[in-house]
Design a protein around this motif. Sequence first.
Motif, mmCIF file in Angstrom:
data_model
loop_
_atom_site.group_PDB
_atom_site.id
_atom_site.type_symbol
_atom_site.label_atom_id
_atom_site.label_comp_id
_atom_site.label_asym_id
_atom_site.label_seq_id
_atom_site.Cartn_x
_atom_site.Cartn_y
_atom_site.Cartn_z
ATOM 1 N N GLY A 145 -27.601 5.915 4.643
ATOM 2 C CA GLY A 145 -27.500 5.214 5.906
ATOM 3 C C GLY A 145 -28.476 4.044 5.964
ATOM 4 N N LEU A 146 -28.141 3.070 6.806
ATOM 5 C CA LEU A 146 -29.060 1.969 7.105
ATOM 6 C C LEU A 146 -29.610 2.271 8.493
ATOM 7 N N ALA A 147 -30.856 2.780 8.548
ATOM 8 C CA ALA A 147 -31.370 3.370 9.781
ATOM 9 C C ALA A 147 -32.319 2.450 10.526
ATOM 10 N N GLY A 148 -32.262 2.545 11.857
ATOM 11 C CA GLY A 148 -33.208 1.855 12.726
ATOM 12 C C GLY A 148 -33.387 2.683 13.996
ATOM 13 N N ASN A 149 -34.454 2.367 14.737
ATOM 14 C CA ASN A 149 -34.716 3.062 16.005
ATOM 15 C C ASN A 149 -33.534 2.859 16.957
ATOM 16 N N ALA A 150 -32.832 3.945 17.286
ATOM 17 C CA ALA A 150 -31.626 3.854 18.121
ATOM 18 C C ALA A 150 -31.946 3.419 19.543
ATOM 19 N N LEU A 151 -33.218 3.541 19.951
ATOM 20 C CA LEU A 151 -33.583 3.199 21.329
ATOM 21 C C LEU A 151 -34.125 1.773 21.431
ATOM 22 N N ASN A 152 -34.220 1.090 20.306
ATOM 23 C CA ASN A 152 -34.764 -0.273 20.267
ATOM 24 C C ASN A 152 -33.641 -1.276 19.945
ATOM 25 N N PRO A 153 -33.173 -2.022 20.975
ATOM 26 C CA PRO A 153 -32.030 -2.918 20.764
ATOM 27 C C PRO A 153 -32.256 -3.935 19.645
ATOM 28 N N ASP A 154 -33.513 -4.373 19.420
ATOM 29 C CA ASP A 154 -33.761 -5.334 18.339
ATOM 30 C C ASP A 154 -33.507 -4.706 16.971
ATOM 31 N N ALA A 155 -33.953 -3.458 16.820
ATOM 32 C CA ALA A 155 -33.728 -2.757 15.548
ATOM 33 C C ALA A 155 -32.222 -2.556 15.340
ATOM 34 N N VAL A 156 -31.512 -2.238 16.426
ATOM 35 C CA VAL A 156 -30.065 -2.012 16.335
ATOM 36 C C VAL A 156 -29.349 -3.313 15.959
ATOM 37 N N LEU A 157 -29.807 -4.426 16.551
ATOM 38 C CA LEU A 157 -29.223 -5.734 16.194
ATOM 39 C C LEU A 157 -29.435 -6.049 14.718
ATOM 40 N N THR A 158 -30.623 -5.680 14.210
ATOM 41 C CA THR A 158 -30.901 -5.914 12.787
ATOM 42 C C THR A 158 -29.900 -5.157 11.913
ATOM 43 N N ILE A 159 -29.579 -3.918 12.291
ATOM 44 C CA ILE A 159 -28.589 -3.139 11.519
ATOM 45 C C ILE A 159 -27.266 -3.904 11.451
ATOM 46 N N PHE A 160 -26.790 -4.374 12.610
ATOM 47 C CA PHE A 160 -25.511 -5.100 12.643
ATOM 48 C C PHE A 160 -25.580 -6.362 11.773
ATOM 49 N N ARG A 161 -26.727 -7.066 11.838
ATOM 50 C CA ARG A 161 -26.859 -8.315 11.100
ATOM 51 C C ARG A 161 -26.887 -8.056 9.590
ATOM 52 N N VAL A 162 -27.702 -7.073 9.168
ATOM 53 C CA VAL A 162 -27.847 -6.804 7.734
ATOM 54 C C VAL A 162 -26.520 -6.363 7.125
ATOM 55 N N LYS A 163 -25.758 -5.578 7.861
ATOM 56 C CA LYS A 163 -24.472 -5.076 7.358
ATOM 57 C C LYS A 163 -23.343 -6.076 7.534
ATOM 58 N N ASN A 164 -23.592 -7.111 8.326
ATOM 59 C CA ASN A 164 -22.535 -8.034 8.711
ATOM 60 C C ASN A 164 -21.414 -7.255 9.409
ATOM 61 N N ARG A 165 -21.844 -6.391 10.313
ATOM 62 C CA ARG A 165 -20.918 -5.469 10.970
ATOM 63 C C ARG A 165 -20.521 -6.027 12.320
ATOM 64 N N PRO A 166 -19.221 -6.034 12.653
ATOM 65 C CA PRO A 166 -18.822 -6.552 13.962
ATOM 66 C C PRO A 166 -19.368 -5.682 15.100
ATOM 67 N N ALA A 167 -19.701 -6.324 16.206
ATOM 68 C CA ALA A 167 -20.352 -5.616 17.313
ATOM 69 C C ALA A 167 -19.442 -4.570 17.970
ATOM 70 N N PHE A 168 -18.123 -4.621 17.681
ATOM 71 C CA PHE A 168 -17.247 -3.623 18.311
ATOM 72 C C PHE A 168 -17.283 -2.288 17.567
ATOM 73 N N ASP A 169 -18.067 -2.222 16.490
ATOM 74 C CA ASP A 169 -18.099 -1.026 15.634
ATOM 75 C C ASP A 169 -19.342 -0.188 15.930
ATOM 76 N N PRO A 170 -19.196 0.844 16.784
ATOM 77 C CA PRO A 170 -20.379 1.600 17.229
ATOM 78 C C PRO A 170 -21.049 2.393 16.109
ATOM 79 N N LEU A 171 -22.322 2.737 16.322
ATOM 80 C CA LEU A 171 -23.128 3.409 15.303
ATOM 81 C C LEU A 171 -23.281 4.899 15.600
#
Length: 316
Positions: free
Chosen positions: A30-56
């Motif tokens: 997994g590519l993990a980040g603090n689930a309660l920290n929106p900045d960490a969550v944004l980093t996950i989406f950016r690093v994976k190039n994952r569309p925002a409609f794809d929940p974690l």
Amino acid sequence: MTQIGTDVHVAAEFLEAGNVVGIPTETVYGLAGNALNPDAVLTIFRVKNRPAFDPLIVHTDSLQKVRQFVADIPEPAHQLAQAFWPGPLTLLLPKRDLIPDLVTSGLPTVAVRIPRHPLTLKLLHLLNFPLAAPSANPFGYISPTTAQHVADQLGDQVPYVLDGGPASVGLESTIIGFEEGQATVFRLGGMAIEQIEAVIGPVSVRTHSTSNPKAPGMLSSHYAPRKPLILLQPGESPTPNNRAGALVFREPFGGIREDHQRVLSPTGDLNEAAKNLFAHLRTLDSLPVDVIYAEPLPNQGLGWAMNDRLRRASVQ
Ligand code: AMP
Ligand code: MG
């Protein structure tokens, strides 16, 4: 450059500072980040190039902690959690406000799982927040089942990969939701439907979707190698071809070079096959071949989920 290591304290420090870290689980890395920290969550989406409609999926290490961020655990969900956690099963449960909308792509439910991996359980125990963690691969590509796969693909963007050895299951988790008391499987995965039904009775399976999927494992093209993949019919053999590769269940095909073929399980063990599936697909993708043929697996146990992955990998 990334560092590959086995120190959960180092991983915890990076996560506490808001960074993302590669973590081992029994399903895939997994590519993990603090689930309660929106900045960490944004980093996950950016690093994976994952569309925002794809929940974690949110990972934690106890049912007690799960209750802090879900509003309700319906009875069948509770039975499944008792039976299979830690394990390759994700439950969709109504979320509390604590979980940022970014994590769930605005959905009222959050996907939750307790993974079955000693290092990651130790890490989760150290942390005072849950980890959002999708598979640690660029969006749409084959999921990683070793620390090296993560370093190869995302290395320059991930400071640390916690190395827990090759994934013991090798397929993403089975995802199950509950609507008006009825359990529905949204993604086939590492927990066989037969085992789920033995605990809560018959479930419906809804793993196909249109343009706005509830679970992107539902997108028709996903889990794909870069080379075109052709999924054969049961009993069908590929046409002889020197520039073809093949992913086979028990034994190689005639007409294709043996060094261009990868056998999933010589003894016909579906669990062993699942463990090898993604690593073999990666290897085949790197060989000098123009096309990869894949033999379908028997429709039982983890064979259902593997055929699902191969079908999606075959859509260009
Ligand atoms: P990955 O870990 O990359 O396999 O992705 C996590 C999977 O869980 C994705 O296919 C998500 O769409 C699915 N998922 C996460 N949260 C939800 C949710 N609230 N409802 C439906 N599917 C979800
Ligand atoms: Mg994924």
